[in-house]
Design a protein around this motif. Structure first.
Motif, PDB file in Angstrom:
ATOM      1  N   THR A  48       0.572 -47.109 -53.481  1.00  0.00           N
ATOM      2  CA  THR A  48       1.263 -46.358 -54.012  1.00  0.00           C
ATOM      3  C   THR A  48       2.150 -46.262 -54.539  1.00  0.00           C
ATOM      4  O   THR A  48       2.644 -45.707 -53.375  1.00  0.00           O
ATOM      5  N   TYR A  49       1.994 -45.274 -56.213  1.00  0.00           N
ATOM      6  CA  TYR A  49       4.213 -45.601 -55.943  1.00  0.00           C
ATOM      7  C   TYR A  49       4.461 -44.085 -57.166  1.00  0.00           C
ATOM      8  O   TYR A  49       3.168 -44.152 -58.259  1.00  0.00           O
ATOM      9  N   LYS A  50       5.442 -43.929 -57.168  1.00  0.00           N
ATOM     10  CA  LYS A  50       5.493 -42.884 -57.383  1.00  0.00           C
ATOM     11  C   LYS A  50       6.956 -42.674 -58.073  1.00  0.00           C
ATOM     12  O   LYS A  50       8.119 -42.687 -56.549  1.00  0.00           O
ATOM     13  N   PHE A  51       7.579 -42.971 -59.022  1.00  0.00           N
ATOM     14  CA  PHE A  51       9.351 -42.928 -59.026  1.00  0.00           C
ATOM     15  C   PHE A  51       9.777 -41.855 -59.275  1.00  0.00           C
ATOM     16  O   PHE A  51       9.050 -40.592 -59.924  1.00  0.00           O
ATOM     17  N   ASP A  52      10.973 -40.754 -58.229  1.00  0.00           N
ATOM     18  CA  ASP A  52      11.439 -39.848 -58.435  1.00  0.00           C
ATOM     19  C   ASP A  52      12.898 -39.537 -58.255  1.00  0.00           C
ATOM     20  O   ASP A  52      13.177 -40.097 -57.315  1.00  0.00           O
ATOM     21  N   ASN A  53      13.507 -39.625 -59.342  1.00  0.00           N
ATOM     22  CA  ASN A  53      15.125 -39.133 -59.192  1.00  0.00           C
ATOM     23  C   ASN A  53      15.548 -40.572 -58.586  1.00  0.00           C
ATOM     24  O   ASN A  53      16.703 -39.772 -57.554  1.00  0.00           O
TER      25      ASN A  53
END
Length: 126
Positions: free
Chosen positions: A95-100
């Motif tokens: 799972t992934y998430k883009f963050d800053n």
């Protein structure tokens, strides 16, 4: 009581694209280097360097597309994990998430186990 036997299976319907494979290997190598910690935070610029991409808005979309490709589930039949037996288990690599300016990734321990024990042709061996 019947003993569970592991049957090697063709778990990937299609092979991953060359860049998705390269990204998966880099993520897996990071996992190994970090003492098998499934949580990681990777700079977008590092991913762009690995894939030899220009640092622009298009590269982020391309990276997202590759991560989505790696998120496609695999189906494992007669999957046994920590004492639980599943007739069919759908597993995702990550799972992934883009963050800053980073991408936060969590690898699935179940997927890694299935890839090692159930998959005929392992793809994370780079």
């Amino acid at each position: 009581m019947q003993l569970h036997t592991i049957t090697k299976q063709q778990l990937l319907a299609e092979p991953y694209s060359k860049d998705a494979q390269k990204l998966a290997c880099a993520i897996y190598s990071t996992y190994i280097k970090n003492d098998k910690d499934p949580y990681m935070l990777i700079k977008i610029s590092t991913v762009e360097k690995i894939l030899k991409l220009e640092e622009d808005e298009n590269s982020l979309g391309y990276i997202r597309m590759l991560l989505e490709e790696l998120c496609e589930p695999i189906a494992v039949k007669n999957f046994k994990y920590f004492g639980n037996l599943y007739p069919v288990r759908l597993l995702r690599l990550l799972t992934y998430k883009f963050d800053n300016g980073h991408v936060e990734i969590e690898l699935s321990e179940e997927f890694l186990y299935a890839e090692q024990e159930y998959m005929i042709a392992r793809f994370l061996v780079c």
